[in-house]
Design a protein around this motif. Structure first.
Motif, short mmCIF file in Angstrom:
data_model
loop_
_atom_site.label_atom_id
_atom_site.label_comp_id
_atom_site.label_asym_id
_atom_site.label_seq_id
_atom_site.Cartn_x
_atom_site.Cartn_y
_atom_site.Cartn_z
N LYS A 68 0.82 -1.20 -0.04
CA LYS A 68 0.04 -0.05 0.06
C LYS A 68 0.86 1.17 -0.17
O LYS A 68 0.42 2.27 -0.61
N ALA A 69 1.76 1.24 0.76
CA ALA A 69 2.87 2.48 0.84
C ALA A 69 3.39 2.69 -0.67
O ALA A 69 3.48 3.86 -0.95
N GLY A 70 3.88 1.61 -1.28
CA GLY A 70 4.41 1.70 -2.52
C GLY A 70 3.32 2.26 -3.67
O GLY A 70 3.74 3.18 -4.63
N ALA A 71 2.34 1.94 -3.39
CA ALA A 71 1.18 2.36 -4.24
C ALA A 71 0.65 3.79 -4.15
O ALA A 71 0.50 4.66 -4.81
N LEU A 72 0.78 4.21 -2.70
CA LEU A 72 0.42 5.49 -2.36
C LEU A 72 1.78 6.30 -2.12
O LEU A 72 1.53 7.57 -1.72
N LEU A 73 2.87 6.02 -2.62
CA LEU A 73 3.90 6.87 -2.32
C LEU A 73 4.03 8.10 -2.99
O LEU A 73 4.39 9.25 -2.44
N GLU A 74 3.23 8.25 -4.07
CA GLU A 74 3.28 9.43 -4.91
C GLU A 74 2.26 10.28 -4.28
O GLU A 74 2.68 11.58 -4.27
N GLN A 75 1.21 9.61 -3.66
CA GLN A 75 0.09 10.69 -3.28
C GLN A 75 0.53 11.22 -1.61
O GLN A 75 0.20 12.24 -1.47
N THR A 76 1.29 10.53 -0.86
CA THR A 76 1.58 10.94 0.30
C THR A 76 2.42 10.13 1.05
O THR A 76 2.04 8.89 1.42
N GLN A 77 3.73 10.53 1.32
CA GLN A 77 4.62 9.61 2.12
C GLN A 77 4.46 9.67 3.78
O GLN A 77 4.71 8.56 4.24
N GLY A 78 3.62 10.60 4.13
CA GLY A 78 2.96 10.56 5.58
C GLY A 78 2.29 9.53 5.76
O GLY A 78 2.23 8.97 6.74
N GLU A 79 1.28 9.33 4.92
CA GLU A 79 0.35 8.08 5.11
C GLU A 79 1.24 6.97 4.94
O GLU A 79 0.82 5.82 5.69
N CYS A 80 2.20 6.60 4.34
CA CYS A 80 2.80 5.31 4.22
C CYS A 80 3.55 5.15 5.44
O CYS A 80 3.47 4.14 6.05
N ASP A 81 4.02 6.37 6.11
CA ASP A 81 4.89 6.30 7.40
C ASP A 81 4.05 5.74 8.43
O ASP A 81 4.25 4.99 9.28
N ALA A 82 2.81 6.20 8.47
CA ALA A 82 1.55 5.89 9.37
C ALA A 82 1.17 4.53 9.35
O ALA A 82 1.26 3.94 10.32
N GLN A 83 1.19 4.02 7.92
CA GLN A 83 0.79 2.58 8.03
C GLN A 83 1.93 1.84 8.42
O GLN A 83 1.81 0.80 9.00
N ARG A 84 3.21 2.05 8.05
CA ARG A 84 4.55 1.31 8.67
C ARG A 84 4.63 1.49 10.12
O ARG A 84 4.84 0.45 10.78
N LYS A 85 4.31 2.39 10.85
CA LYS A 85 4.17 2.61 12.07
C LYS A 85 3.15 1.68 12.86
O LYS A 85 3.35 0.91 13.67
N LYS A 86 2.00 1.69 12.15
CA LYS A 86 0.89 0.97 12.77
C LYS A 86 1.23 -0.50 12.53
O LYS A 86 1.00 -1.37 13.53
#
Length: 196
Positions: A68-86
Motif C-alpha cells: 500500500k505504501a508503494g502504491a500510495l507513495l506518490e500521493q503521500t509519504q506521510g500516510e505510508c509512514d503511518a501505515q508502517r508505524k501501525k
C-alpha cells in the motif's frame, strides 16, 4: 501371646489397608497431574502455533502495508509512514503478547512439574513405607512360624511322657492340671525300665 500377635497382625493389616488407600489416592492424583501436564503441553503447542500464526499474520500485514505504501507513495509519504508505524506496533504487540503467553505457560508448566515431582516423591515414600511394612510382616510371620514349630516340637516331646505304657498317669503328674512336677524324660525312662 497369640492374642497379642493377632492384634499386632490386625493392626499391621489395618496399616496396610490405609496405606493401600493412600496409594490408590496418590495414584489417582498422579494420573490427574499427568493429565494436567499433558494439557499444559498441548496448550504450549497451541501457543507455539498461535505464535507462528501471529508472526505470519504480522509478516502479511507488513507486506500489505508496504504494498500500500508503494502504491500510495506518490500521493503521500506521510500516510505510508503511518501505515508502517501501525504495522510495527502490531508486530511488537503480537510479539509481546506471544512472549507473555509463552512465559505464563512456562511458569504454569514449571509449577505443575514441581507439584507432580512432589506427588511422585510422596508416592515413592509411600511405596517404600509399604515395602518396609511388608518386610516387617514377613519377619513377624517367620518369627511366629518358628515359635509355633518350637511349641509343636515341645508339645510333641511332652505328650508321650504324660502316660505310662499301660495308659496310667506317670508318677508326679497332677491329674487336675496335666503338668509334670519332676523331669519328664528321666521319670519316663525309669518307669519304662521299671515296667519291664
Amino acid at each position: 501371646m497369640f492374642g497379642k500377635k493377632q492384634r499386632i497382625i490386625a493392626e499391621q493389616e489395618e496399616r496396610i489397608r490405609v496405606l493401600e488407600q493412600q496409594l490408590e489416592s496418590l495414584t489417582a492424583d498422579n494420573k490427574r497431574l499427568k493429565d494436567r501436564v499433558i494439557d499444559v503441553e498441548r496448550r504450549e503447542r497451541g501457543i507455539g502455533r498461535a505464535l507462528n500464526e501471529a508472526t505470519a499474520a504480522a509478516d502479511n500485514m507488513i507486506a500489505d502495508a508496504q504494498r500500500k505504501a508503494g502504491a500510495l507513495l506518490e500521493q503521500t509519504q506521510g500516510e505510508c509512514d503511518a501505515q508502517r508505524k501501525k504495522a510495527d506496533r502490531i508486530v511488537d504487540d503480537a510479539y509481546r503478547s506471544a512472549r507473555e503467553i509463552v512465559r505464563e505457560a512456562e511458569d504454569e508448566g514449571l509449577q505443575k512439574r514441581h507439584a507432580m515431582q512432589q506427588q511422585i516423591e510422596q508416592y515413592a515414600a509411600l511405596l517404600n513405607g509399604y515395602d518396609a511394612l511388608v518386610q516387617e510382616q514377613l519377619e513377624i510371620a517367620k518369627d511366629n512360624a518358628r515359635k509355633f514349630s518350637e511349641l509343636s516340637a515341645a508339645l510333641h516331646d511332652a505328650v508321650p511322657q504324660l502316660l505310662n505304657a499301660d495308659g496310667s498317669p506317670l508318677p508326679g503328674l497332677n491329674v487336675a492340671s496335666p503338668v509334670l512336677y519332676a523331669e519328664p524324660r528321666k521319670r519316663r525312662r525309669r518307669s519304662a525300665l521299671d515296667g519291664r
